[in-house]
Design a protein around this motif. Structure first.
Motif, short mmCIF file in Angstrom:
data_model
loop_
_atom_site.label_atom_id
_atom_site.label_comp_id
_atom_site.label_asym_id
_atom_site.label_seq_id
_atom_site.Cartn_x
_atom_site.Cartn_y
_atom_site.Cartn_z
N ILE A 53 -32.21 0.65 13.17
CA ILE A 53 -32.82 1.66 14.83
C ILE A 53 -31.80 3.39 13.92
CG2 ILE A 53 -31.68 2.67 16.75
CD1 ILE A 53 -33.11 -0.07 16.26
N ASP A 54 -30.61 2.97 13.51
CA ASP A 54 -29.84 4.12 12.93
C ASP A 54 -30.96 5.63 12.52
OD1 ASP A 54 -27.11 3.06 14.06
OD2 ASP A 54 -26.65 2.39 11.82
N SER A 57 -32.85 7.17 15.09
CA SER A 57 -32.66 7.50 15.75
C SER A 57 -32.46 9.41 14.95
CB SER A 57 -30.81 7.10 16.56
OG SER A 57 -31.24 6.08 16.85
N GLU A 58 -31.80 8.98 13.85
CA GLU A 58 -31.79 9.69 12.11
C GLU A 58 -33.31 10.98 12.28
OE1 GLU A 58 -30.33 13.20 10.86
OE2 GLU A 58 -29.22 11.38 12.04
N ARG A 61 -33.29 12.47 15.62
CA ARG A 61 -32.54 13.67 16.19
C ARG A 61 -33.28 15.11 14.60
NH1 ARG A 61 -29.25 17.32 13.41
NH2 ARG A 61 -29.10 15.30 11.38
N SER A 84 -29.97 11.81 20.31
CA SER A 84 -29.91 10.81 19.38
C SER A 84 -29.65 9.94 19.16
CB SER A 84 -30.80 11.99 18.05
OG SER A 84 -29.47 12.21 17.98
N LYS A 85 -28.27 9.87 19.29
CA LYS A 85 -26.65 8.64 19.18
C LYS A 85 -27.21 8.21 20.50
CE LYS A 85 -24.52 12.03 15.93
NZ LYS A 85 -23.04 13.00 15.76
N PHE A 88 -31.33 7.66 23.03
CA PHE A 88 -32.53 7.85 22.24
C PHE A 88 -32.34 6.03 22.10
CE2 PHE A 88 -35.22 7.19 18.49
CZ PHE A 88 -36.91 7.10 18.38
N ARG A 89 -31.00 6.04 20.70
CA ARG A 89 -30.96 5.12 19.86
C ARG A 89 -31.14 4.05 21.04
NH1 ARG A 89 -27.38 1.54 18.05
NH2 ARG A 89 -27.40 1.22 15.61
N THR A 93 -33.64 0.78 20.84
CA THR A 93 -32.97 -0.30 20.55
C THR A 93 -33.57 -1.91 21.87
OG1 THR A 93 -30.87 0.25 19.83
CG2 THR A 93 -30.46 -2.33 20.21
#
Length: 184
Positions: A53-54, A57-58, A61, A84-85, A88-89, A93
């Motif tokens: 997921i991170d 998200s990155e 971004r 994005s943090k 979006f995350r 999720t």
């Protein structure tokens, strides 16, 4: 006579449902559902749990930040970072862990897997060889997905992709030139 028509209609409906389901489990038992849940947890559920997921998200971004508007406006860049943090995350999720997605996956599996299929698979993964196979398979899936992501990121550098892009330009641009233009 009315009851007879009702029974015929109900029977026709039941037949249509069974025929429409094809290979699906027409009526699922609690035992079937438990086996399906266990199969899901070892397969698709495991894959969903392994999602980065991170990383997603990155990537979002980075894509948003690569736009000229984001590069030209520090406030927009900051808003994209925060979005994005956070939003979006949370959205991805929630989507990947939603009951609706799981229900869709389970419904698709019900169309393909009988109780005998599930029992055979689960009996196999309960053996030492099956447990080892499952561990290796799950680890391999993670590595294969990483390799595919890396190759996708490098795809535009490959000779085959460059040739395809050249072909696309030579075949599509001349046709595009003959199309009427929108006059606004």
């Amino acid at each position: 006579m009315s009851n007879f028509k009702g029974m015929v209609s109900a029977g026709a409906l039941a037949l249509a449902i069974v025929v429409g389901l094809g290979n699906a489990q027409a009526a699922t038992s609690p035992k079937y559902e438990a086996a399906l849940e266990r199969y899901y947890a070892m397969t698709y559920g495991h894959q969903i749990e392994q999602l980065g997921i991170d990383e997603l998200s990155e990537k979002f971004r980075e894509g948003a930040m690569s736009k000229p508007e984001a590069k030209a406006c520090p406030a927009l860049g900051k808003a994209i970072d925060e979005f994005s943090k956070n939003e979006f995350r949370k959205a991805i999720t929630d989507y990947f862990h939603s009951p609706e997605l799981k229900a869709q996956i389970l419904a698709a599996m019900r169309k393909q897997l009988t109780e005998a299929d599930l029992n055979a698979y689960l009996a196999f993964v309960d053996t030492p060889a099956g447990k080892q196979y499952l561990q290796h398979s799950q680890a391999s899936n993670v590595e294969v997905e990483k390799a595919m992501t890396e190759m996708t990121d490098k795809m535009d550098e490959s000779p085959a992709f460059k040739a395809m892009m050249t072909d696309m330009v030579t075949k599509l641009v001349p046709v595009m030139m003959t199309c009427p233009r929108d006059k606004k």
